[in-house]
Scaffold this active site. Structure first.
Site, short mmCIF file in Angstrom:
data_model
loop_
_atom_site.label_atom_id
_atom_site.label_comp_id
_atom_site.label_asym_id
_atom_site.label_seq_id
_atom_site.Cartn_x
_atom_site.Cartn_y
_atom_site.Cartn_z
N THR A 152 47.63 -45.15 54.32
CA THR A 152 48.58 -44.75 53.32
C THR A 152 49.54 -44.17 53.43
N TYR A 288 41.11 -55.00 57.98
CA TYR A 288 40.98 -54.25 57.05
C TYR A 288 39.33 -53.66 56.50
N GLN A 341 20.43 -39.04 22.98
CA GLN A 341 19.32 -39.89 23.67
C GLN A 341 20.37 -40.90 24.58
N GLU A 434 40.80 -46.27 48.86
CA GLU A 434 39.62 -47.47 48.91
C GLU A 434 40.11 -48.83 48.30
C1 LIG Z 1 28.71 -43.37 56.06
C2 LIG Z 1 29.47 -43.29 54.85
C3 LIG Z 1 30.21 -44.41 54.86
C4 LIG Z 1 30.88 -44.19 53.86
C5 LIG Z 1 30.73 -43.15 52.69
C6 LIG Z 1 32.47 -43.24 51.68
C7 LIG Z 1 32.27 -43.17 50.69
C8 LIG Z 1 31.94 -41.75 49.74
C9 LIG Z 1 31.82 -41.86 48.84
C10 LIG Z 1 31.84 -40.33 47.97
C11 LIG Z 1 31.00 -39.62 48.08
C12 LIG Z 1 31.53 -38.38 47.47
C13 LIG Z 1 32.28 -38.04 48.12
C14 LIG Z 1 33.46 -38.08 49.02
C15 LIG Z 1 34.74 -38.29 48.54
C16 LIG Z 1 35.54 -38.73 48.77
C17 LIG Z 1 36.22 -38.96 49.79
C18 LIG Z 1 35.94 -40.44 51.23
C19 LIG Z 1 36.42 -40.82 51.29
C20 LIG Z 1 37.82 -41.74 51.26
C21 LIG Z 1 38.28 -42.43 52.40
C22 LIG Z 1 38.82 -43.34 51.47
C23 LIG Z 1 39.75 -43.91 52.39
C24 LIG Z 1 41.16 -45.22 51.47
O1 LIG Z 1 41.79 -45.01 50.52
S1 LIG Z 1 42.20 -45.57 53.21
C25 LIG Z 1 43.07 -46.41 52.21
C26 LIG Z 1 42.71 -47.24 51.79
N1 LIG Z 1 43.51 -48.68 51.37
C27 LIG Z 1 43.33 -49.13 50.41
O2 LIG Z 1 42.24 -49.72 49.70
C28 LIG Z 1 44.70 -50.37 49.95
C29 LIG Z 1 44.31 -51.84 48.99
N2 LIG Z 1 45.27 -52.77 49.26
C30 LIG Z 1 44.11 -53.39 49.71
O3 LIG Z 1 43.19 -53.70 50.75
C31 LIG Z 1 45.33 -55.11 49.75
O4 LIG Z 1 46.40 -54.23 50.36
C32 LIG Z 1 45.10 -56.39 48.57
C33 LIG Z 1 44.01 -56.27 49.43
C34 LIG Z 1 45.06 -55.25 47.73
C35 LIG Z 1 45.77 -56.77 49.55
O5 LIG Z 1 46.51 -57.10 50.61
P1 LIG Z 1 47.17 -58.43 51.26
O6 LIG Z 1 48.02 -58.31 49.98
O7 LIG Z 1 47.41 -58.28 52.15
O8 LIG Z 1 46.52 -59.72 50.67
P2 LIG Z 1 46.55 -60.45 49.91
O9 LIG Z 1 47.67 -61.45 50.05
O10 LIG Z 1 46.36 -60.48 47.94
O11 LIG Z 1 45.24 -61.52 49.67
C36 LIG Z 1 45.71 -62.62 50.94
C37 LIG Z 1 43.88 -63.17 51.38
O12 LIG Z 1 43.63 -61.78 52.00
C38 LIG Z 1 42.14 -62.09 51.41
N3 LIG Z 1 41.57 -60.21 51.70
C39 LIG Z 1 43.01 -59.40 50.78
N4 LIG Z 1 41.88 -58.33 52.16
C40 LIG Z 1 41.06 -58.87 52.54
C41 LIG Z 1 39.36 -57.79 53.36
N5 LIG Z 1 39.54 -56.73 52.97
N6 LIG Z 1 39.14 -58.84 53.68
C42 LIG Z 1 38.98 -60.55 53.79
N7 LIG Z 1 40.04 -60.97 52.88
C43 LIG Z 1 40.48 -60.28 52.03
C44 LIG Z 1 42.91 -61.94 49.82
O13 LIG Z 1 41.35 -62.25 48.97
C45 LIG Z 1 43.48 -63.41 49.77
O14 LIG Z 1 42.30 -64.08 50.14
P3 LIG Z 1 42.72 -65.26 49.81
O15 LIG Z 1 41.65 -66.34 50.30
O16 LIG Z 1 43.75 -66.43 50.01
O17 LIG Z 1 42.81 -65.89 47.78
C1 LIG Z 2 41.18 -38.19 47.11
C2 LIG Z 2 41.85 -39.56 48.37
C3 LIG Z 2 41.60 -39.55 49.49
C4 LIG Z 2 42.21 -40.45 50.16
N1 LIG Z 2 41.13 -40.51 51.77
C5 LIG Z 2 42.41 -41.68 52.50
C6 LIG Z 2 42.61 -41.63 53.93
O1 LIG Z 2 41.60 -41.49 53.92
N2 LIG Z 2 43.61 -43.12 54.21
C7 LIG Z 2 44.40 -43.72 53.54
O2 LIG Z 2 45.21 -44.05 54.14
N3 LIG Z 2 44.47 -42.88 52.17
C8 LIG Z 2 43.71 -42.44 51.84
N4 LIG Z 2 43.94 -42.54 49.81
C9 LIG Z 2 45.14 -42.84 49.68
C10 LIG Z 2 44.50 -43.44 48.20
O3 LIG Z 2 43.58 -44.98 49.38
C11 LIG Z 2 45.67 -44.75 47.43
O4 LIG Z 2 46.22 -44.06 47.04
C12 LIG Z 2 45.29 -45.64 47.09
O5 LIG Z 2 44.46 -46.75 47.35
C13 LIG Z 2 46.18 -45.90 45.90
O6 LIG Z 2 47.89 -46.53 46.99
P1 LIG Z 2 48.77 -45.71 45.82
O7 LIG Z 2 48.37 -44.53 45.71
O8 LIG Z 2 49.47 -46.87 45.92
O9 LIG Z 2 48.94 -46.64 44.08
P2 LIG Z 2 50.00 -47.74 43.42
O10 LIG Z 2 49.73 -48.69 43.87
O11 LIG Z 2 51.02 -46.98 42.92
O12 LIG Z 2 49.05 -47.45 42.22
C14 LIG Z 2 49.93 -46.75 40.77
C15 LIG Z 2 49.93 -47.94 39.46
O13 LIG Z 2 50.16 -49.15 40.13
C16 LIG Z 2 48.99 -50.06 39.24
N5 LIG Z 2 49.51 -51.80 40.43
C17 LIG Z 2 50.16 -51.68 41.63
N6 LIG Z 2 50.31 -52.28 42.60
C18 LIG Z 2 49.42 -53.93 41.34
C19 LIG Z 2 49.70 -54.94 41.61
N7 LIG Z 2 49.93 -55.98 42.63
N8 LIG Z 2 48.90 -55.71 40.31
C20 LIG Z 2 48.93 -54.70 39.52
N9 LIG Z 2 49.16 -53.21 39.30
C21 LIG Z 2 49.35 -52.56 39.89
C22 LIG Z 2 47.98 -49.16 39.74
O14 LIG Z 2 46.82 -50.31 38.87
C23 LIG Z 2 47.97 -48.59 39.41
O15 LIG Z 2 48.17 -48.41 37.94
C24 LIG Z 2 43.00 -41.01 49.32
C25 LIG Z 2 43.32 -41.16 48.55
C26 LIG Z 2 42.77 -39.92 47.50
C27 LIG Z 2 42.83 -39.81 45.45
#
Ligand SMILES: CC/C=C\C/C=C\C/C=C\C/C=C\C/C=C\C/C=C\CCCCC(=O)SCCNC(=O)CCNC(=O)[C@H](O)C(C)(C)COP(=O)(O)OP(=O)(O)OC[C@H]1O[C@@H](n2cnc3c(N)ncnc32)[C@H](O)[C@@H]1OP(=O)(O)O
Ligand SMILES: Cc1cc2nc3c(=O)[nH]c(=O)nc-3n(C[C@H](O)[C@H](O)[C@H](O)COP(=O)(O)OP(=O)(O)OC[C@H]3O[C@@H](n4cnc5c(N)ncnc54)[C@H](O)[C@@H]3O)c2cc1C
Length: 654
Positions: A152, A288, A341, A434
């Site tokens: 991110t 991913y 409840q 995520e």
């Molecule tokens: C061991 C323990 C393990 C885990 C523990 C985990 C969590 C613990 C939880 C709770 C614990 C309690 C406390 C902890 C608290 C907090 C912190 C702990 C961990 C936090 C980790 C957080 C880390 C992050 O956030 S990392 C950053 C994450 N970022 C994102 O998720 C970004 C989101 N965006 C996207 O994924 C993509 O951009 C998108 C999917 C939205 C769009 O992608 P793109 O533009 O490239 O694709 P599209 O044009 O939309 O789609 C094209 C086709 O691709 C398919 N597609 C997309 N993604 C995937 C995929 N991943 N796999 C397969 N296919 C995919 C899509 O469906 C389209 O397909 P089509 O056939 O053409 O329709």
């Molecule tokens: C506690 C925490 C831990 C994190 N850890 C990590 C980490 O370890 N590594 C890492 O890389 N990142 C990490 N992140 C970042 C996190 O993965 C992103 O913040 C998350 O994926 C959301 O993306 P954004 O902030 O760009 O939200 P935005 O996309 O800016 O979302 C803002 C608003 O826009 C809307 N929106 C955006 N795009 C669309 C669309 N296409 N259609 C409709 N609505 C849309 C959303 O629904 C939302 O309402 C962490 C975040 C948090 C809060």
């Protein structure tokens, strides 16, 4: 009450809770075996016992009384202590055991190696080739290095195709040059990146010969392995305090013409050869994979966060007496109120339903991983759709349940003595990280629309969307006959989900036919599409719960799970009034249902949720231990407020 129901009964407990536990109709240990799976349930008991015997692993004081620096230090101290004992306590290759140890010792507020285990190691496992695994993975598993997942940016988190960080291949030197060209391209949020990590997997847009090839993963050294000082061409730091999760140093990162060797691009799937030839991965989204891994694990994690909140509020509701139902009798336990409840029990049912759904999503992830190792990419799309929907629905509903549990504790629920604030803050973070929930719903929506198209072409989709092809179903819940059992409820669920999915698909078609671009038509339908995704996911959760209950062998446990299933299906399906009956049935087992989660006091960190029910005396102790109570008059008061008041008094005398 038979002896086997005694697991949670102890001498000296608050008699109000003992009275509740005596009413249990089942063995709490046997229900724990169902909730966690019998292996994990047993291991959690053994882990809790092992921790009891190691005082350095205990909290030095309640976390809410610590400053952010103290929290960060406490987590680091515990990680270091754990590193000496961890292999004696858990099987490190078992994620859920390791996660349980983490929750019991360090808690939910974060720690310096969260992302190392949650994403750095999984990304290496999923994306590094064998030679790269030998170079980095083994060192990471031994914790010689600490890594994170840096994707991110300040300006983009959701839309990965617009990430601004670049990795430009320099053929001459066989190196990539990494750059953060703008303010918005700074990596922002990665967990533990601010201060703890010395390595990161950085996701950057690959450029070869001026051609943009999309996001790829690169291994980057952030800090010197000996001095821990920041490496040249890198600027790094902590992003500051957050709503919760403040033991974690989420960070920022700027890369300025940082050169890394060609082999630092993870090359299991996509490859760049020395001469700059690019080889595409077999599936475009394999990069991913670490996100899909975390999403598949988040479901059980959020079931657990919900369980923390509900066991606190259910136990507390049984020791809290307030008001009367019969004015001639004593004040009642607040759990006796119908509203209390209704507030809690449907969420208890959901906690079980989510835990079962989470076990299934982890199982599916493991199946997909094995089939990918064998070169089969077919299961990737199904798993992505399933985990996108589950992640979004469960984190949202868990947040709602936690908040209801907090409100159910009245005023004391707002004190950090309940720990509800932290549980809520950590829980709702899952709605964002995520993949923002509404965005992930759309990913499932794409999958459902494809399934509808295939049904309309006369094909029969399989797996979780097979029901979309079932024709001639009943049209209304009024047609359900109660004696047909839960299968009938499930069919009603299918009907509702199918109708909404077809409605969204038809609306999309209508907009497309009207001449709108595909993207504009899609945007005009996203509310309908997200509704369909939500209903589809709730159907999956309900169906999975139903099938899971059918498998339970112990009759007493099966009976109480059926009560919960009944409540769950009704709560999700029918109108609010209809579950009054079920709530009555749950009432005698309320405490035992939450005892079955076997959450120790150490893990809970909540005065209100204490297993022994001695809440009030411990609330008083808690208040007395506040830092602010160590001085009768605070130095800050002497500095600011006292002079202000003295001055005001002086002014009024003039
Ligand atoms: C061991 C323990 C393990 C885990 C523990 C985990 C969590 C613990 C939880 C709770 C614990 C309690 C406390 C902890 C608290 C907090 C912190 C702990 C961990 C936090 C980790 C957080 C880390 C992050 O956030 S990392 C950053 C994450 N970022 C994102 O998720 C970004 C989101 N965006 C996207 O994924 C993509 O951009 C998108 C999917 C939205 C769009 O992608 P793109 O533009 O490239 O694709 P599209 O044009 O939309 O789609 C094209 C086709 O691709 C398919 N597609 C997309 N993604 C995937 C995929 N991943 N796999 C397969 N296919 C995919 C899509 O469906 C389209 O397909 P089509 O056939 O053409 O329709
Ligand atoms: C506690 C925490 C831990 C994190 N850890 C990590 C980490 O370890 N590594 C890492 O890389 N990142 C990490 N992140 C970042 C996190 O993965 C992103 O913040 C998350 O994926 C959301 O993306 P954004 O902030 O760009 O939200 P935005 O996309 O800016 O979302 C803002 C608003 O826009 C809307 N929106 C955006 N795009 C669309 C669309 N296409 N259609 C409709 N609505 C849309 C959303 O629904 C939302 O309402 C962490 C975040 C948090 C809060």
């Amino acid at each position: 009450m038979s002896a086997h129901l005694n697991a949670a009964l102890r001498e000296g407990d608050n008699p109000e809770l003992t009275e509740e536990r005596r009413k249990a109709t089942f063995d709490t240990r046997k229900l724990a075996d169902e909730f966690f799976g019998s292996h994990l349930a047993r291991r959690r008991r053994e882990i809790a016992k092992a921790i009891d015997a190691i005082p350095e692993l205990h909290d030095t004081k309640p976390l809410p009384f610590m400053t952010r620096e103290e929290k960060v230090e406490e987590a680091a101290r515990k990680v270091f202590t754990l590193s000496k004992h961890i292999t004696d306590i858990v099987d490190l290759s078992n994620n859920r055991e390791t996660q349980s140890l983490n929750e019991m010792v360090i808690g939910i507020e974060g720690m310096p190696i969260s992302l190392h285990f949650a994403m750095f190691i999984p990304a290496l496992q999923g994306q590094a080739d064998d030679e790269q695994k030998r170079e980095w993975l083994d060192r990471a598993i031994r914790m010689e290095i600490i890594g994170t997942y840096a994707q991110t940016e300040l300006g983009h988190g959701t839309n990965l195709r617009m990430l601004e960080t670049t990795a430009t291949y320099d053929k001459q030197n066989k190196e990539f040059i990494l750059n953060s060209p703008t303010l918005t391209s700074l990596k922002w949020w990665p967990g533990n990146m601010g201060k703890s990590c010395n390595y990161a997997i950085v996701v950057a847009n690959l450029i070869i010969d001026d051609k943009l090839l999309g996001p790829h993963s690169f291994m980057v050294q952030l800090r010197d392995e000996n001095s821990h000082e920041t490496m040249p061409n890198i600027q790094i730091g902590d992003i500051g305090p957050k709503m919760a999760y403040n033991s974690s140093d989420n960070g920022f990162l700027k890369l300025s013409n940082l050169r890394i060797p060609r082999r630092n691009m993870l090359m299991k799937h996509a490859k760049v050869q020395e001469d700059g030839t690019y080889k595409k991965p077999p599936h475009e989204k394999l990069a991913y994979s670490a996100m899909v891994h975390v999403r598949s694990h988040m479901i059980t994690q959020h079931a657990m966060l919900l369980a923390y909140a509900l066991s606190i509020s259910t136990r507390y509701s049984c020791i809290r007496r307030q008001g009367y139902i019969d004015p001639k009798k004593d004040e009642v336990k607040v759990i006796e109120y119908q509203t209390q409840q209704h507030r809690l029990f449907p969420h208890i049912a959901r906690a079980y339903a989510f835990a079962f759904a989470g076990t299934e999503s982890i199982r599916k992830f493991e199946i997909m991983k094995r089939s990918l190792e064998a070169g089969n990419i077919e299961l990737i799309a199904d798993l992505h759709a399933l985990t996108s929907g589950l992640k979004a629905v469960v984190t949202y509903l868990a947040g709602q349940g936690i908040e209801q549990a907090r409100q159910a504790c009245g005023g004391h629920g707002y004190s950090m003595a309940s720990y509800m604030g932290e549980i809520y803050g950590v829980g709702i973070a899952g709605c964002t990280y995520e993949g923002e929930n509404l965005v992930m719903m759309q990913q499932l929506g794409r999958y459902l629309i494809k399934a509808v198209k295939s049904v309309k072409e006369g094909k029969k989709p399989t797996g979780y969307v097979a029901y979309l092809a079932h024709a001639g179903q009943r049209h209304s819940l009024i047609d359900c006959r109660p004696n047909e059992g839960y299968a009938e409820h499930i069919r009603a669920f299918e009907h509702i989900a199918r109708r909404q999915t077809f409605r969204a698909a038809e609306r999309l078609q209508k907009y497309e036919n009207s001449g709108l671009s595909t993207e504009q038509a899609w945007n005009n339908c996203t509310v309908e599409l997200n509704r369909a995704s939500r209903l589809h996911t709730r159907l999956f959760i309900a169906c999975n719960f139903y099938e899971r209950v059918l498998d339970v062998e112990d009759m007493a446990v099966r009976e109480v799970l059926e009560d919960l299933l009944h409540l769950h299906l009704n709560y999700e399906l029918i109108d609010i009034a209809s579950y009054a009956l079920e709530a009555k049935k749950i009432r005698p087992n309320a405490v035992s249902l939450v005892d079955s989660w076997e959450i120790t006091d150490r893990e809970h960190r909540s005065v209100l949720g204490r297993r022994d029910g001695h809440v009030y005396e411990n609330l008083f102790k808690w208040a007395k231990s506040s830092d602010l109570n160590q001085n009768d008059v605070l130095p800050s008061h002497k500095k600011h407020l006292l002079p202000m008041m003295l001055n005001a008094r002086k002014q009024s005398k003039l």
